[in-house]
Design a protein around this motif. Structure first.
Motif, PDB file in Angstrom:
ATOM      1  N   ARG A   4      49.729  42.019  43.395  1.00 34.79           N
ATOM      2  CA  ARG A   4      49.816  43.312  42.345  1.00 34.79           C
ATOM      3  C   ARG A   4      51.197  43.956  42.812  1.00 34.79           C
ATOM      4  O   ARG A   4      52.164  43.727  43.448  1.00 34.79           O
ATOM      5  N   LEU A 174      39.609  43.505  41.111  1.00 36.53           N
ATOM      6  CA  LEU A 174      40.710  44.640  41.545  1.00 36.53           C
ATOM      7  C   LEU A 174      40.367  46.074  40.967  1.00 36.53           C
ATOM      8  O   LEU A 174      39.537  46.217  40.146  1.00 36.53           O
ATOM      9  N   GLU A 181      47.824  44.488  34.159  1.00 36.57           N
ATOM     10  CA  GLU A 181      46.558  43.655  34.874  1.00 36.57           C
ATOM     11  C   GLU A 181      45.456  43.621  33.830  1.00 36.57           C
ATOM     12  O   GLU A 181      44.781  42.668  33.370  1.00 36.57           O
TER      13      GLU A 181
END
Length: 243
Positions: A4, A174, A181
């Motif tokens: 990330r 996540l 994302e």
């Protein structure tokens, strides 16, 4: 291996900031920031209720949501200029209203209407969940203002409420997806929950690949953890409220 931005952990929220008393002329106003997502939330009062509640002694709470033309990377024209609201806007503002009404005693402030305005200043994923989070704090501040005016005796809210997004990307669950994302996720979900851990709404879509019950459980657990952290931040801003 998938990483990330800023090396954020899979179960880590973006930096969250809630700044209340943000606008000079509005008793309940909040700038809420989830990373690069910034939403201005305002709560105001009108001295009449919705038409369908007239002469019932009950009030109403409703929400409006919009995105500024340059809140995203590419300018989008204002919906007021286009002459109608888009389906996404309708969906989000109804979600905000439902989420706040779920924890508010609408019979406690008379035949009045509370308007919640959420304007996205900058969008980087999670604008609806940020809107709910900030709008709740703005609502509490409005009620405190109404107490000072002698309109109500106590805050007519049963519990805190907040929201967060979760998703699956490259088979990894996540928490709190940013736009990069969200736009690539195989699964995208939004959870709205109370401080007591009760669900108000769950929105989930398999964008590319179906997901299992085990993955659903993982996303639910991650959402509960994230919302608990956000509500802790809300409490730091508002203080405790009477249930």
């Amino acid at each position: 291996m998938f990483k990330r931005n800023q090396d954020r952990k899979f179960d880590e929220l973006r930096p969250v900031r809630i700044s209340n008393h943000y606008l000079r002329n509005v008793p309940g106003s909040v700038m809420v920031e989830f990373g690069n997502t910034k939403v201005l939330c305002a709560a105001s009062l009108e001295e009449k209720t919705a038409a369908f509640l007239k002469n019932t002694g009950k009030g109403w709470l409703t929400a409006e949501y919009s995105m500024l033309p340059m809140s995203t990377q590419t300018r989008s024209s204002r919906e007021s200029v286009r002459g109608k609201l888009g389906g996404r806007t309708h969906e989000i503002q109804r979600l905000i209203g439902r989420s706040l009404r779920a924890v508010t005693d609408l019979s406690a402030f008379g035949e009045r209407t509370i308007y919640i305005d959420c304007d996205v200043i900058q969008a980087d994923g999670g604008t609806r969940t940020a809107s709910i989070t900030g709008a709740f704090v703005a609502l509490v501040d409005l009620f405190r203002h109404m107490i000072k005016q002698g309109l109500i005796n106590e805050i007519p809210i049963r519990d805190f409420v907040s929201a967060v997004s979760v998703g699956i990307m490259q088979n990894q669950v996540l928490l709190d997806l940013e736009y990069e994302e969200d736009s690539q996720a195989d699964v995208d979900m939004n959870f709205v929950m109370t401080g007591a851990g009760l669900f108000i709404e769950v929105q989930g879509t398999a964008e590319h690949m179906p997901f299992s019950i085990d993955q659903m459980d993982q996303m639910t657990a991650l959402a509960r953890s994230g919302i608990a952290q956000i509500i802790t931040l809300q409490k730091q801003v508002t203080g405790e409220i009477r249930s």
